[in-house]
Design an enzyme around this catalytic site. Structure first.
Site, mmCIF file in Angstrom:
data_model
loop_
_atom_site.group_PDB
_atom_site.id
_atom_site.type_symbol
_atom_site.label_atom_id
_atom_site.label_comp_id
_atom_site.label_asym_id
_atom_site.label_seq_id
_atom_site.Cartn_x
_atom_site.Cartn_y
_atom_site.Cartn_z
ATOM 1 N N GLY A 20 0.801 -1.222 0.000
ATOM 2 C CA GLY A 20 0.000 0.000 0.000
ATOM 3 C C GLY A 20 0.833 1.270 0.000
ATOM 4 C CB SER A 22 0.833 3.586 -4.899
ATOM 5 O OG SER A 22 0.778 4.457 -5.987
ATOM 6 C CB ALA A 27 -6.633 -0.831 -6.551
ATOM 7 C CB SER A 28 -2.066 0.593 -4.184
ATOM 8 O OG SER A 28 -0.950 0.441 -3.332
ATOM 9 C CG ASN A 100 4.073 3.923 -14.473
ATOM 10 O OD1 ASN A 100 3.503 3.025 -13.846
ATOM 11 N ND2 ASN A 100 3.439 4.983 -14.909
ATOM 12 C CG HIS A 127 6.755 2.342 -4.117
ATOM 13 N ND1 HIS A 127 6.065 3.498 -3.850
ATOM 14 C CD2 HIS A 127 6.008 1.668 -5.043
ATOM 15 C CE1 HIS A 127 4.956 3.536 -4.561
ATOM 16 N NE2 HIS A 127 4.898 2.438 -5.300
ATOM 17 C CD GLU A 162 4.668 8.726 -11.551
ATOM 18 O OE1 GLU A 162 4.171 7.601 -11.587
ATOM 19 O OE2 GLU A 162 5.321 9.139 -10.575
ATOM 20 C CG HIS A 230 -0.186 6.930 -13.857
ATOM 21 N ND1 HIS A 230 0.176 5.685 -13.372
ATOM 22 C CD2 HIS A 230 0.776 7.790 -13.428
ATOM 23 C CE1 HIS A 230 1.298 5.784 -12.679
ATOM 24 N NE2 HIS A 230 1.672 7.046 -12.693
ATOM 25 C CB CYS A 347 -0.564 -0.695 -15.252
ATOM 26 S SG CYS A 347 -1.562 0.658 -14.623
#
Length: 416
Positions: A20, A22, A27-28, A100, A127, A162, A230, A347
């Site tokens: 988690g 981000s 969702a993360s 990315n 990260h 990004e 994004h 992604c």
């Protein structure tokens, strides 16, 4: 030279976990602390690649980066603290989301006739900021043919970048000259706007693009606050077609007008908010999809399985397929492990227009190599990772050995 669009998917790394980390990725954050399943995640990714290989006849891949990143742990003076970011960042497998990895300008768009790639600096998130040196090394191997490719340094870290997740390209055909669209965010909202306008303007100049064929558009701040960290969470483009949510851009009609001024053939497929809400679009990742031109010239949209499970989204997709619009097929795929960490089909891939013969063949997929990937993953990837496992000696040994086995199987010794 025959130019085609190749999707380079990221192989999900053996350290895939749900920390988690981000901020702004709903969702993360929602799955923070859950048990992850790296082996299943990586096999799901290979299955997706197999599908596109069968549809398009060409498919590439990029490799997991070295994890855990001991150099980052040392730089953070990590001493066993339970601080989540310090503990988990060196283990992040987020390089699997190769959208990315870089911004890519194909040869038909550039002054020198080469395909230019600028690795994303990803400075907004700790990260992810660790990724670019290893990503650049890998791009220099995969696209090492200097007659056809130019791999650049990152944009200055003052300006967040990004990569291709905020970049779109419109053209009559992938091998023809195109118009490149750069979508940026404005700072100051609830969540960070990760893409800076100035980084994209620098990249456009560095790539030798014609200013008249570059368009810079602001992302809708409300979309960022809703979880569209994004642009590819709310828009996807392919050749003449822009498939987008009605709330994707700060000035929706102004965005269309700006693109049409440079590319009059633009065809917009806009999903209205009363058909699919912004929140539902982000939850299901309807737009974080691969919009592909099939060999017969028709277009197919590769979406997450979650789209079929949403009544509103699937009703819209069925109506779209029944219409006379450009998108005639919607194909759900299972990438649930990636989705749970905030990444859908788009992604997981970087689009590169080039002649396949100019790419290092070790990074191009065929059925035999897909079988090899499945075998290595099944034998070496951890079946599951719990948050408490990070930094254990057993997991560290397994993750390092898994990547080593992959590099050996592919004979990519330069990235050991």
């Amino acid at each position: 030279m025959s130019l085609v669009e190749i999707n380079f998917d990221g192989i999900v790394g053996p350290s895939h976990n749900y920390a988690g980390l981000s901020l702004g990725n709903i969702a993360s954050a929602s799955h923070k602390g859950d048990t992850s399943y790296p082996r299943a995640a990586a096999l799901q990714g290979v299955a997706k690649m197999r599908g596109n290989l069968a549809r398009l006849g060409v498919q590439g891949f990029l490799l997991p980066l070295p994890r855990p990143n001991h150099a980052l742990a040392e730089a953070l003076a990590y001493d066993g603290t339970e601080d989540r970011a310090l503990r988990a960042a060196p283990w992040s497998a987020s390089s699997m989301w190769t959208a990315n990895a870089a911004t890519v300008s194909p040869a038909p768009d550039t002054r020198d006739g080469k395909c230019h790639l600028t690795p994303a600096n990803l400075v907004t998130m700790l990260h992810r900021a660790q990724e670019w040196p290893d990503t650049k090394r890998m791009l220099e191997v995969a696209f090492g043919n200097g007659d056809h490719f130019a791999v650049h340094d990152i944009a200055p870290v003052t300006f967040g970048d990004e990569g291709a997740a905020n970049h779109m390209r419109f053209c009559e055909g992938h091998g023809t000259a195109g118009v490149e669209v750069f979508v940026f965010g404005r700072p100051g909202g609830k969540f960070p706007a990760r893409q800076h306008e100035q980084s994209f303007r620098l990249i456009a100049r560095r790539h030798g693009l014609d200013p008249a064929r570059c368009v810079f558009i602001e992302q809708n701040p409300a979309a960022i606050e809703a979880g569209a960290f994004h642009n590819d969470v709310v828009s996807v483009a392919n050749e003449r077609v822009l498939f987008t949510h009605a709330e994707a851009f700060a000035d929706q009609q102004g965005a269309y007008d700006a693109i049409r001024a440079a590319f009059p053939a633009l065809e917009v497929v806009e999903v209205p908010s009363d058909a699919v809400s912004l929140e539902e679009a982000i939850r299901t990742y309807l737009f974080n999809a691969q919009l592909l031109t099939l060999p017969d010239g028709s277009m197919a949209l590769i979406v997450p399985e979650e789209c079929r499970e949403s009544a509103a989204v699937w009703k819209y997709c069925e109506a779209m397929m029944a219409s006379n619009g450009p998108i005639r097929e919607v194909i759900p795929v299972d990438v649930r492990q990636s989705m749970a960490n905030g990444g859908g089909p788009a992604c997981l891939r970087l689009r590169v227009v080039c002649d396949p013969a100019t790419v290092d063949p070790r990074f191009l997929l065929d059925e035999a190599k897909a079988d090899l990937l499945d075998q290595v993953i099944s034998e070496h990837w951890p079946e599951q990772i719990d948050p408490a496992d990070l930094w254990s000696e057993a997991l560290t040994t397994q993750v390092v050995a898994a990547r080593t086995a992959l590099l050996a199987a592919l004979a990519i010794t330069e990235l050991d």
